[in-house]
Scaffold this active site. Sequence first.
Site, PDB file in Angstrom:
ATOM      1  CD  GLU A 158       1.398  -3.689  -1.880  1.00 11.76           C
ATOM      2  OE1 GLU A 158       1.950  -4.410  -1.028  1.00 11.76           O
ATOM      3  OE2 GLU A 158       0.164  -3.560  -1.988  1.00 11.76           O
TER       4      GLU A 158
ATOM      5  CG  ASP B 246      -0.168  -8.815   5.886  1.00 17.63           C
ATOM      6  OD1 ASP B 246      -0.075  -8.692   4.649  1.00 17.63           O
ATOM      7  OD2 ASP B 246       0.233  -7.935   6.686  1.00 17.63           O
ATOM      8  CB  SER B 247      -3.238 -10.132   0.978  1.00 23.13           C
ATOM      9  OG  SER B 247      -2.594 -11.352   0.660  1.00 23.13           O
TER      10      SER B 247
ATOM     11  CD  GLU C  70       3.373  -4.205   5.040  1.00 25.69           C
ATOM     12  OE1 GLU C  70       3.120  -3.047   5.458  1.00 25.69           O
ATOM     13  OE2 GLU C  70       2.504  -4.971   4.599  1.00 25.69           O
TER      14      GLU C  70
ATOM     15  CG  ASP D 293       3.169 -10.863   4.682  1.00 24.84           C
ATOM     16  OD1 ASP D 293       4.334 -10.464   4.461  1.00 24.84           O
ATOM     17  OD2 ASP D 293       2.216 -10.621   3.914  1.00 24.84           O
TER      18      ASP D 293
ATOM     19  CE  LYS E 208       5.426  -9.915   1.656  1.00 28.66           C
ATOM     20  NZ  LYS E 208       4.688  -8.788   2.241  1.00 28.66           N
TER      21      LYS E 208
HETATM   22  O1  KIV Z   1       0.110  -9.840   1.851  1.00 30.56           O
HETATM   23  C1  KIV Z   1       0.369  -9.973   0.648  1.00 30.56           C
HETATM   24  O2  KIV Z   1      -0.300 -10.701  -0.096  1.00 30.56           O
HETATM   25  C2  KIV Z   1       1.497  -9.240   0.108  1.00 30.56           C
HETATM   26  C3  KIV Z   1       1.582  -9.113  -1.374  1.00 30.56           C
HETATM   27  C4  KIV Z   1       0.724  -7.984  -1.801  1.00 30.56           C
HETATM   28  C5  KIV Z   1       2.969  -8.958  -1.839  1.00 30.56           C
HETATM   29  O3  KIV Z   1       2.285  -8.724   0.833  1.00 30.56           O
END
Ligand code: KIV
Length: 257
Positions: free
Chosen positions: A183, A47-48, A116, A86, A114
């Site tokens: 992280e 989600d970056s 958090e 994510d 994934k």
């Molecule tokens: O969203 C993302 O790119 C991430 C990485 C920083 C691991 O979660």
Amino acid sequence: MSVAKITAETIRTMKARGEKIPALTAYDFPMTRLLDQVSVPLILVGDSLGMVVLGYPDTTQVTMDEMEHHVRAAGRAKPRALLVADLPYRSYESVDSAVKNARRLMTAGAEAVKAEGGKAILEEVRAIRAAGIPFLGHLGMLPQHVHEEGGYRIKGKKEPEHQALLCDADALVEAGAFGIVLELVAAPVAKELTQRIPIPTIGIGSGPDCDGQILVTPDLLGMLPWFSLKHVKPRLNAAEQMRTVIGEWKDSVTKEE
Ligand code: KIV
């Protein structure tokens, strides 16, 4: 070299085999294909993308529709690598929404999801696993909580945070995660976690002793010179090189008779 498809189980067993795990992010077809061509075993549609592709100030504005769109594009590259997506902010607040949204990402082309958090999302992780979906954990600095946290900072230096990280990691192992992204975890704590748990730790800004390392690919390539991060030294100045080539091409057009 084996060309077998990489699964969550492959990634999990890399730790036991003592193989380090390099992982990078991709948000579209060409980058997924390029990363796969150099045999990066785990590709994350993170989600970056909110910050590095969509121009949001942080990841909290990324929607399920946006994640799905980018997962579809990455998935069309049909990588040999494991493609992880994510779950975005507020998409896993209940067991039902977590399973529904994890299924949406899998249908779009992801092969694992994934999210958090540790103990706070344990029921949701268990339900995702019970639905047969491989799950990658994410502990330490949680970017989806940046507003509560008041910024990005190293986690685990204070004893209560250190203990919470150990409990969260144990809980994710018990719930069936195949790995955990760490992280901005204090390096000695990341090392301790890596030695403690049977599944791989994949660090970002968490020191050299994790089982793997992950970076946001545009940070590695120097595509975003307006962000500077302590934990990444760009290995290319892509932004500058692109500006030069584009400027030269523009001049070649405007100077034509
Ligand atoms: O969203 C993302 O790119 C991430 C990485 C920083 C691991 O979660």
